[in-house]
Scaffold this active site. Structure first.
Site, PDB file in Angstrom:
ATOM      1  N   THR A  13      31.012 125.012  32.595  1.00 31.66           N
ATOM      2  CA  THR A  13      32.011 124.237  31.860  1.00 31.66           C
ATOM      3  C   THR A  13      32.740 125.066  30.809  1.00 31.66           C
ATOM      4  O   THR A  13      33.933 124.872  30.571  1.00 31.66           O
ATOM      5  CB  THR A  13      31.322 123.031  31.171  1.00 31.66           C
ATOM      6  OG1 THR A  13      30.797 122.199  32.198  1.00 31.66           O
ATOM      7  CG2 THR A  13      32.277 122.234  30.325  1.00 31.66           C
ATOM      8  N   GLN A 278       4.626 115.674  34.658  1.00 28.87           N
ATOM      9  CA  GLN A 278       5.949 115.037  34.579  1.00 28.87           C
ATOM     10  C   GLN A 278       6.358 114.798  33.125  1.00 28.87           C
ATOM     11  O   GLN A 278       7.518 114.475  32.852  1.00 28.87           O
ATOM     12  CB  GLN A 278       5.928 113.689  35.316  1.00 28.87           C
ATOM     13  CG  GLN A 278       5.729 113.836  36.809  1.00 28.87           C
ATOM     14  CD  GLN A 278       5.577 112.504  37.533  1.00 28.87           C
ATOM     15  OE1 GLN A 278       6.095 111.483  37.093  1.00 28.87           O
ATOM     16  NE2 GLN A 278       4.876 112.526  38.647  1.00 28.87           N
TER      17      GLN A 278
END
Ligand code: ASP
Length: 344
Positions: A13, A278
């Site tokens: 970006t 996780q």
């Protein structure tokens, strides 16, 4: 004497502009955008730019492009004091992890940065990220050695160890963090380096590049209701050599005999399965609950407090060095360049 910095523009970006026909952001020629940054003249460093022939959105980053970045660094290693890699944020943590293993005994800074808004836009975060990254790459200690001779990510006031980093926000300027490791430096009015945390190479040895990465590495996530047929199908995939298994909490899993049997069979075939939680923060401790204990008995090894991005890149790197599962298992369980802290 002012430092010489090589700015390697891969895309992302930071260097994008709006395509007038479609309205989407696309990578642009960075030299053009740099000409709009007169601030660069004020930095006490000499900056040269090396641009990818075709700048990319980092979703298209790949192990062969990592090897290309390694080549650029190796080709210019003696000519520059440090390197700043402009990179899209989406896969920056993977690239930073991969480069940390591919550039063994790195003696110069490699600072990855990017931005959430293109550098040509009014409210861009790209200017500050870029200028501070160059300052950090140029910084020297009292002994004349670089202040940060490791692969790191600079973003929004924080200098982070690259192989500990994760993208945490798809929109906010505060896009990266290291949940299991403190910042290497914090940039406010001045840059405060936490020198005691920064890796120190052996300056008597050369930096050794490694470009082989084995892509027979896959990531899978446990979830309630996971089916045996799917797990077995996955573990029998052709060319599968290593797995990052995203478990619950401190490395826990359902205590299903079929799951343990499938993992044991994979391990017996030489597939290395690494247990990564996780959870965003905290380590895997496989001896804490019976689910984790059963995994250990089925041949799964702990990923300690490492990230998914780092475990994936490290497995690719180790498999690139050797196909011996014993070597890979051993090397996964010790830090090579500050990527894990060993506990439990
Ligand atoms: N899609 C972009 C990329 O990763 C996002 C960014 O740079 O922030 O290249």
């Amino acid at each position: 004497m002012s430092s010489h910095i090589l700015l390697i523009y891969t895309g992302g970006t930071i260097g994008m502009g709006v395509n007038a026909a479609t309205g989407v952001l696309e990578p642009l020629d960075f030299a053009l955008l740099l000409s709009h940054m007169p601030e660069l003249q004020d930095i006490p460093a000499h900056v040269d730019v090396h641009q990818f022939d075709k700048p990319i959105d980092s979703s298209d980053m790949s192990p062969s492009l990592w090897a290309h970045i390694v080549d650029i660094i190796v080709d210019h290693y003696d000519d520059y004091d440090g390197f700043v890699v402009l990179h899209g944020t989406d896969t920056m943590a993977f690239t930073a992890s991969a480069l940390s293993f591919m550039l063994e005994n790195l003696t110069k800074p490699v600072v990855l940065t990017g931005s959430q808004l293109p550098i040509g836009q009014l409210r861009t975060d790209g200017r500050e990220n870029l200028i501070t990254s160059i300052e950090i790459a140029a910084a020297k200690g009292a002994d004349g050695h670089p202040r940060v001779p490791e692969v790191c990510i600079y973003f929004s006031g924080k200098l982070l160890r690259g192989n500990r980093s994760t993208k945490v926000n798809s929109e906010g300027f505060n896009a990266f963090d290291t949940f299991n490791f403190p910042h290497l430096a914090d940039a406010g009015v001045k840059i405060t380096f936490h020198d005691e945390l920064i890796l120190q190479p052996d300056y008597n040895r050369p930096m050794t590049p490694h470009k082989e990465m084995d892509t027979g590495v896959a990531v899978f996530t446990l979830y309630p209701g996971i089916e045996e047929t799917m797990v077995r199908y996955f573990l029998n995939a052709p060319n599968l050599h290593a797995v990052v298994m995203r478990t619950y909490g401190s490395g826990n899993a359902p205590q299903q005999p079929w799951l343990m049997a499938a993992l044991q069979e994979a391990s017996d075939k030489g597939i290395v399965v690494v247990n990564i939680t996780q959870c965003a923060a905290g380590p895997v401790e496989m001896a804490r609950y019976s689910g984790g204990f059963l995994l250990k008995n089925a041949g799964v090894i702990s990923g300690f407090d490492g990230t998914v991005e780092c475990a994936t890149a490290k497995l690719m790197h180790l498999r690139g060095l050797s196909s011996d599962p014993a070597f890979i298992r051993r090397s996964m369980q010790r830090p090579l360049c500050g990527e894990i802290s060993i506990s439990g």
